[in-house]
Design an enzyme around this catalytic site. Structure first.
Site, PDB file in Angstrom:
ATOM      1  N   SER A 191       0.814  -1.506   0.350  1.00 33.37           N
ATOM      2  CA  SER A 191       0.099  -0.148  -0.156  1.00 33.37           C
ATOM      3  C   SER A 191       0.490   1.827   0.150  1.00 33.37           C
ATOM      4  O   SER A 191       2.185   1.372  -0.681  1.00 33.37           O
ATOM      5  CB  SER A 191      -1.008  -0.173   1.123  1.00 33.37           C
ATOM      6  OG  SER A 191      -1.790   1.474   1.213  1.00 33.37           O
ATOM      7  N   ASP A 348     -10.052  -3.893  -5.724  1.00 35.80           N
ATOM      8  CA  ASP A 348      -8.940  -2.211  -4.887  1.00 35.80           C
ATOM      9  C   ASP A 348      -9.281  -0.894  -5.483  1.00 35.80           C
ATOM     10  O   ASP A 348      -9.133  -0.969  -7.270  1.00 35.80           O
ATOM     11  CB  ASP A 348      -7.746  -2.810  -4.589  1.00 35.80           C
ATOM     12  CG  ASP A 348      -6.471  -2.160  -3.804  1.00 35.80           C
ATOM     13  OD1 ASP A 348      -7.033  -1.125  -3.770  1.00 35.80           O
ATOM     14  OD2 ASP A 348      -5.823  -2.175  -3.897  1.00 35.80           O
ATOM     15  N   HIS A 378      -8.495  -3.985  -0.635  1.00 38.40           N
ATOM     16  CA  HIS A 378      -7.151  -3.568  -0.426  1.00 38.40           C
ATOM     17  C   HIS A 378      -6.563  -4.448   1.135  1.00 38.40           C
ATOM     18  O   HIS A 378      -7.651  -4.469   1.695  1.00 38.40           O
ATOM     19  CB  HIS A 378      -7.129  -2.085  -0.093  1.00 38.40           C
ATOM     20  CG  HIS A 378      -5.985  -1.450  -0.252  1.00 38.40           C
ATOM     21  ND1 HIS A 378      -5.101  -1.430  -1.443  1.00 38.40           N
ATOM     22  CD2 HIS A 378      -5.948  -0.874   1.296  1.00 38.40           C
ATOM     23  CE1 HIS A 378      -4.067  -1.041  -0.589  1.00 38.40           C
ATOM     24  NE2 HIS A 378      -4.210  -0.260   0.538  1.00 38.40           N
TER      25      HIS A 378
END
Length: 408
Positions: A191, A348, A378
């Site tokens: 991320s 995501d 995610h």
């Protein structure tokens, strides 16, 4: 009285069910479990917003406190792994070392955690478990970077600290201390950590003073640009947990030290109002209708307003800085980065960031593996461990460690 209690119980049950339930794509992994996780996280975010509005604490501090308290409850895995908390060029790091014989050179992974440049505790819970598992499965030295976070610091502090830690670790005398083979070091992040890992890989790859280079980079659902919040994946997944589009925009503004009142403008791409130089930049580096496979584009169309708020880019120049948005790097920079593994999830908002970067790296001549999970969302790697054990997260962790084991 019993009827009254029964009625109240029914109303509360309906209210709880209404709060927890959200429509999810049928192909997403374990939807009811994800709904419960998301409901918990939404509650924590709302608590943070309330505390912030009342002037009690910054919203991010409230959210992070809840995360840290929860992560501290998680059991320690792979207890045979030795840990050491140190400073690398005044940057806090933790070094994980597997048991082994002195004199045998080992592989190494530098890991950079996610959390929107503002959340999570790399030395606790899921990230600690992940680093321990990498150290155990790979027989590798793992260094996790505990960089300072927003709102206490803003870009470029997080980037600078990760670069400094990487340069320190890659010094020949430091690698020698940990019995690390200088030809077998990788950088990895998820991320926002994937953002930082990509930026660090670009810096090290082009830095002539760095005699040791990373062999590999692993980017797990990375966030790589903030110019287009209406890519196909943002349009498709804007209301899919746990990373909603609005929340991702808030993370960006916190990271860059900007006004959160700009969230609505960025969500509709008002900051990229049509202007010749900017459009040229967009089309050359994040033209998703060209860079993405057709299966990802579906029927979605680009969103770039004719009128908007062009002053935002002047007020927040970091939106155009490749150190903050690695997808904007020049081709000559991309040609210098190591072989890449990029993980993406269908559900995501950041799916297209990863896919576009994979394609740009391929066009620059870099070998890329884009591992895509049709049931992925995610944060799935962080919920591969206790107490969630999401199946897609377990598969994702196993597969990317297996890729590292094969190629590092």
């Amino acid at each position: 009285m019993m009827k009254l209690l029964g009625g109240i119980t029914l109303i509360l049950a309906i209210a709880v069910a209404f709060y927890i339930y959200i429509p999810l794509p049928r192909t997403i992994s374990e939807p009811w479990k994800l709904m419960l996780l998301d409901a918990t996280f939404r509650g924590v975010v709302m608590m943070g917003d309330v505390a912030h509005a009342l002037g009690l604490s910054h919203r991010v501090h409230v959210i992070n406190s809840a995360i840290v308290n929860f992560e501290s409850l998680m059991p320690i895995t792979n207890p045979e792994i030795q840990i050491e908390d140190l400073l690398f060029d005044d940057v806090h790091v933790r070094v994980y070392q597997p048991p082994g014989k002195d004199g045998e050179l080992r592989r190494a992974v530098m890991f950079i955690h996610g959390g929107g440049w503002a959340l999570c505790a790399p030395k606790l819970g899921s990230y600690d478990s992940l680093c321990r598992q990498m150290a155990a499965d790979l027989g590798a030295v793992v260094v996790t970077v505990d960089y300072r976070m927003a709102p206490d610091v803003h870009f470029p502090v997080q980037y600078d600290e990760c670069v400094r830690a990487a340069k320190h670790f890659l010094r020949p005398e430091v690698l020698e201390k940990y019995w690390v083979d200088p030809e077998r070091v990788a950088v990895c992040g998820d991320s926002a950590g994937g953002n930082l890992a990509a930026a660090v890989a670009q810096h090290i790859g082009t830095d002539e003073s760095s005699t040791v280079k990373f062999k590999l980079q692993v980017l797990v659902y990375p966030v790589l640009q903030a110019l287009d919040f209406n890519t196909a994946s943002y349009q498709q997944n804007h209301n899919v947990p746990i990373l909603y589009r609005r929340l991702m925009v808030r993370f960006w503004l916190e990271y860059l030290g900007a006004d959160l009142d700009l969230v609505p403008s960025l969500m509709i791409n008002n900051h990229t109002v049509q202007e010749q130089n900017l459009m040229s930049l967009i089309h050359s580096k994040l033209d998703w209708p060209t860079l993405l496979p057709k299966r990802a584009i579906k029927n979605y169309k680009p969103v770039f307003p004719v009128t908007g708020s062009p002053g935002i880019l002047k007020d927040i120049p970091a939106l155009l800085d490749a150190r903050a948005a690695p997808l904007l790097a020049e081709d000559k920079v991309l040609r210098m980065v190591p072989r890449a593994y990029i993980m993406t999830g269908e559900h995501d908002v950041l799916r297209d960031d990863g896919m576009m970067y994979a394609r740009r790296l391929e066009l620059a001549g870099v070998s890329v593996t884009n591992e895509h999970y049709e049931d992925g969302f995610h944060g799935c790697v962080s919920v591969a461990f206790w107490p969630c054990y999401f199946s897609v997260g377990i598969r994702a962790v196993q597969n990317y460690i297996a890729w590292l084991d094969k190629h590092l």
